[in-house]
Design a protein around this motif. Sequence first.
Motif, PDB file in Angstrom:
ATOM      1  N   GLU A 201       9.081  10.423 -55.218  1.00  0.00           N
ATOM      2  CA  GLU A 201       9.338   9.013 -54.909  1.00  0.00           C
ATOM      3  C   GLU A 201       9.953   8.826 -53.529  1.00  0.00           C
ATOM      4  OE1 GLU A 201      13.035  10.698 -56.634  1.00  0.00           O
ATOM      5  OE2 GLU A 201      10.898  10.799 -57.128  1.00  0.00           O
ATOM      6  N   GLU A 202      10.462   9.894 -52.928  1.00  0.00           N
ATOM      7  CA  GLU A 202      11.033   9.835 -51.581  1.00  0.00           C
ATOM      8  C   GLU A 202      10.121  10.476 -50.534  1.00  0.00           C
ATOM      9  OE1 GLU A 202      15.610  10.391 -51.606  1.00  0.00           O
ATOM     10  OE2 GLU A 202      14.800  11.854 -53.028  1.00  0.00           O
TER      11      GLU A 202
ATOM     12  N   THR B 248       6.989  11.631 -47.993  1.00  0.00           N
ATOM     13  CA  THR B 248       5.985  11.170 -47.040  1.00  0.00           C
ATOM     14  C   THR B 248       4.775  12.082 -47.156  1.00  0.00           C
ATOM     15  OG1 THR B 248       7.631  10.307 -45.499  1.00  0.00           O
ATOM     16  CG2 THR B 248       5.444  10.771 -44.614  1.00  0.00           C
TER      17      THR B 248
ATOM     18  N   CYS C  10       2.803   7.249 -55.975  1.00  0.00           N
ATOM     19  CA  CYS C  10       4.167   7.620 -56.350  1.00  0.00           C
ATOM     20  C   CYS C  10       5.053   7.868 -55.137  1.00  0.00           C
ATOM     21  CB  CYS C  10       4.147   8.884 -57.210  1.00  0.00           C
ATOM     22  SG  CYS C  10       3.347   8.683 -58.807  1.00  0.00           S
TER      23      CYS C  10
ATOM     24  N   ARG D 108       6.817   7.438 -51.224  1.00  0.00           N
ATOM     25  CA  ARG D 108       7.461   6.394 -50.431  1.00  0.00           C
ATOM     26  C   ARG D 108       6.580   5.937 -49.281  1.00  0.00           C
ATOM     27  NH1 ARG D 108      12.880   7.747 -47.112  1.00  0.00           N
ATOM     28  NH2 ARG D 108      11.343   9.092 -46.073  1.00  0.00           N
ATOM     29  N   LEU D 109       5.855   6.882 -48.649  1.00  0.00           N
ATOM     30  CA  LEU D 109       5.096   6.557 -47.443  1.00  0.00           C
ATOM     31  C   LEU D 109       3.863   7.431 -47.364  1.00  0.00           C
ATOM     32  CD1 LEU D 109       4.990   5.049 -44.676  1.00  0.00           C
ATOM     33  CD2 LEU D 109       6.319   6.944 -43.722  1.00  0.00           C
TER      34      LEU D 109
ATOM     35  N   ARG E 102      12.977  16.957 -51.751  1.00  0.00           N
ATOM     36  CA  ARG E 102      13.008  15.538 -52.100  1.00  0.00           C
ATOM     37  C   ARG E 102      12.064  15.306 -53.266  1.00  0.00           C
ATOM     38  NH1 ARG E 102      13.711  14.463 -46.216  1.00  0.00           N
ATOM     39  NH2 ARG E 102      11.551  15.085 -45.868  1.00  0.00           N
TER      40      ARG E 102
END
Length: 269
Positions: A163-164, A166, A189, A191-192, A160
Amino acid sequence: MRQTLTSETQAELIRTAHALADAARPVTLRHFRTGIASDDKGSNAGGRFDPVTEADRAAERSMREVLARERPEDAILGEEYGPKTGTSGLTWVLDPIDGTRGYISGTPTWGVLISVADEWGPLFGLIDQPYIGERFEGGFGRAFVQGPRGRSDLRVGPVRGLEEATILTTFPEIGTEAERAAFRRVADCARLVRYGMDCYAYALLAAGQVDLVIEAGLQPYDVQAPIAVVTAAGGLATAWDGGPAHGGGRLLAAANPAIHAAAMELLAG
């Protein structure tokens, strides 16, 4: 060049590692969520609370007793009782409770870390979570977890982009001011971002649940078992600059080379 271990020696080391985890489990569980007292070792920079309990000490003593009986020729490096020299070229690296802050708070994110290493780094490692009943192992061609759902293979997650991703770490106030700024460049940068995982973060990375673990200010006993488990599951675990991390310091563990490279570039500024 690393020494070559026979299949019989590898099997003995695996058996011994599990015997160590079996010895530490009941000791840690006996004191968990009992309001056990803790002392402040005062070894953290910046005066941050660095607790140790009798459970830490007793668990390491129980593991050292197993090694004295089963592998007396091996060296030991333990968090609570320091180094013991050996003659075999192998060293057992022990953290009886990684995440003592979580332990005294009652969270199940702490674990028992056990690895066996040569001078080039860890060969085999276990991340054991006694309360949940999960044991993650990696090395010598093995990568699996045994837990309440039985046994399953460990494999890092799919590729991934950042930006996607964790990201897990233990402290929002990771390391020095410069290290915190570097971490924020990566975290901003993603997502989580989740905190407070201790060694369980690396287990989740090896199980394919998360993409990155970034930490700083670590000791050899904090990193060697996680490095063994993550790499056995197909991930990468290096220093922030891409070099070896088994001596401690800054650790960047990643699910794949692409996200590792992206994180390393941001950490370097």
